[in-house]
Design a protein around this motif. Structure first.
Motif, PDB file in Angstrom:
ATOM      1  N   GLN A   1      -5.973 -22.420 -98.765  1.00  0.00           N
ATOM      2  CA  GLN A   1      -5.959 -21.274 -99.678  1.00  0.00           C
ATOM      3  C   GLN A   1      -4.586 -21.044-100.297  1.00  0.00           C
ATOM      4  O   GLN A   1      -4.485 -20.542-101.411  1.00  0.00           O
ATOM      5  N   THR A   2      -3.509 -21.435 -99.599  1.00  0.00           N
ATOM      6  CA  THR A   2      -2.173 -21.174-100.136  1.00  0.00           C
ATOM      7  C   THR A   2      -1.292 -22.423-100.239  1.00  0.00           C
ATOM      8  O   THR A   2      -0.133 -22.315-100.636  1.00  0.00           O
ATOM      9  N   LEU A   3      -1.812 -23.603 -99.914  1.00  0.00           N
ATOM     10  CA  LEU A   3      -1.005 -24.823 -99.981  1.00  0.00           C
ATOM     11  C   LEU A   3      -1.572 -25.774-101.030  1.00  0.00           C
ATOM     12  O   LEU A   3      -2.769 -26.086-101.031  1.00  0.00           O
TER      13      LEU A   3
ATOM     14  N   ASP B   1       4.768 -30.566-101.824  1.00  0.00           N
ATOM     15  CA  ASP B   1       3.847 -29.481-101.532  1.00  0.00           C
ATOM     16  C   ASP B   1       4.445 -28.191-102.061  1.00  0.00           C
ATOM     17  O   ASP B   1       5.673 -28.038-102.139  1.00  0.00           O
ATOM     18  N   ALA B   2       3.584 -27.268-102.417  1.00  0.00           N
ATOM     19  CA  ALA B   2       4.024 -25.947-102.860  1.00  0.00           C
ATOM     20  C   ALA B   2       3.111 -24.907-102.237  1.00  0.00           C
ATOM     21  O   ALA B   2       1.908 -25.123-102.089  1.00  0.00           O
ATOM     22  N   GLU B   3       3.716 -23.801-101.868  1.00  0.00           N
ATOM     23  CA  GLU B   3       2.971 -22.685-101.288  1.00  0.00           C
ATOM     24  C   GLU B   3       2.720 -21.640-102.363  1.00  0.00           C
ATOM     25  O   GLU B   3       3.645 -21.258-103.096  1.00  0.00           O
ATOM     26  N   ILE B   4       1.477 -21.184-102.461  1.00  0.00           N
ATOM     27  CA  ILE B   4       1.148 -20.076-103.361  1.00  0.00           C
ATOM     28  C   ILE B   4       1.650 -18.808-102.675  1.00  0.00           C
ATOM     29  O   ILE B   4       1.207 -18.471-101.579  1.00  0.00           O
TER      30      ILE B   4
ATOM     31  N   ASP C   1      -7.314 -14.062-112.210  1.00  0.00           N
ATOM     32  CA  ASP C   1      -7.340 -13.750-113.641  1.00  0.00           C
ATOM     33  C   ASP C   1      -6.083 -13.034-114.134  1.00  0.00           C
ATOM     34  O   ASP C   1      -6.046 -12.585-115.272  1.00  0.00           O
ATOM     35  N   GLU C   2      -5.038 -12.925-113.286  1.00  0.00           N
ATOM     36  CA  GLU C   2      -3.819 -12.246-113.701  1.00  0.00           C
ATOM     37  C   GLU C   2      -2.549 -13.043-113.439  1.00  0.00           C
ATOM     38  O   GLU C   2      -1.695 -13.145-114.314  1.00  0.00           O
ATOM     39  N   ARG C   3      -2.411 -13.622-112.220  1.00  0.00           N
ATOM     40  CA  ARG C   3      -1.108 -14.162-111.850  1.00  0.00           C
ATOM     41  C   ARG C   3      -1.226 -15.147-110.702  1.00  0.00           C
ATOM     42  O   ARG C   3      -1.966 -14.917-109.754  1.00  0.00           O
ATOM     43  N   VAL C   4      -0.448 -16.249-110.782  1.00  0.00           N
ATOM     44  CA  VAL C   4      -0.294 -17.189-109.673  1.00  0.00           C
ATOM     45  C   VAL C   4       1.194 -17.548-109.605  1.00  0.00           C
ATOM     46  O   VAL C   4       1.778 -17.941-110.606  1.00  0.00           O
TER      47      VAL C   4
ATOM     48  N   ARG D   1     -10.385 -18.261-105.314  1.00  0.00           N
ATOM     49  CA  ARG D   1      -9.853 -17.253-106.232  1.00  0.00           C
ATOM     50  C   ARG D   1      -9.489 -15.963-105.517  1.00  0.00           C
ATOM     51  O   ARG D   1      -9.474 -14.901-106.109  1.00  0.00           O
ATOM     52  N   GLY D   2      -9.161 -16.031-104.227  1.00  0.00           N
ATOM     53  CA  GLY D   2      -8.796 -14.839-103.478  1.00  0.00           C
ATOM     54  C   GLY D   2      -7.415 -14.325-103.831  1.00  0.00           C
ATOM     55  O   GLY D   2      -6.659 -14.948-104.562  1.00  0.00           O
ATOM     56  N   THR D   3      -7.081 -13.163-103.290  1.00  0.00           N
ATOM     57  CA  THR D   3      -5.786 -12.527-103.526  1.00  0.00           C
ATOM     58  C   THR D   3      -4.815 -12.930-102.408  1.00  0.00           C
ATOM     59  O   THR D   3      -5.174 -12.937-101.243  1.00  0.00           O
TER      60      THR D   3
END
Length: 121
Positions: A14-16, A31-34, A40-43, A118-120
């Motif tokens: 979910q975040t990698l 690798d990058a961490e979210i 629909d707004e920001r990543v 697409r979670g927060t």
């Protein structure tokens, strides 16, 4: 970075994410961490290992039912003389602009999001 092109981004958790890029003919992986995601707004992300040091954020601004403005902020650490010179000559900005145009074409050809998580965050 002299000319960089994002070749592939895979979402592993979910975040990698795992990135493959090409910089002045040299392929790199990292690798990058979210660090923040609002659907629909920001990543936002930051690299966490591998051959590249970067962080960025993409924001999506609703204009109307058929138009969204996308803004990218990318911070990175050029590696070596060639990447530093390429950055000063504007290659990175032109490549990022091209990547965003290809993203636009990809989304418009699909007509919908990709179905990825697409979670927060």
């Amino acid at each position: 970075m002299a000319v960089q092109s994002t070749r592939r981004i895979e979402q592993r958790t979910q975040t990698l994410t795992h990135w493959k890029t090409k910089i002045a003919g040299v392929e790199r992986e990292f690798d990058a961490e979210i660090t923040e995601q609002i659907p629909d707004e920001r990543v936002a992300w930051t690299s966490v290992g591998g051959e590249a040091k970067q962080a960025g954020v993409v924001t999506f601004h609703y204009i109307d039912d058929n138009t969204t403005k996308i803004m990218l902020q990318l911070d990175y650490d050029p590696d070596g003389l060639a990447e530093t010179v390429g950055d000063k000559l504007g290659f990175v900005k032109r490549q990022a602009t091209g990547d965003l145009k290809r993203f636009k074409q990809f989304i418009e050809s699909r007509g919908t999001e990709t179905g990825g998580w697409r979670g927060t965050v």
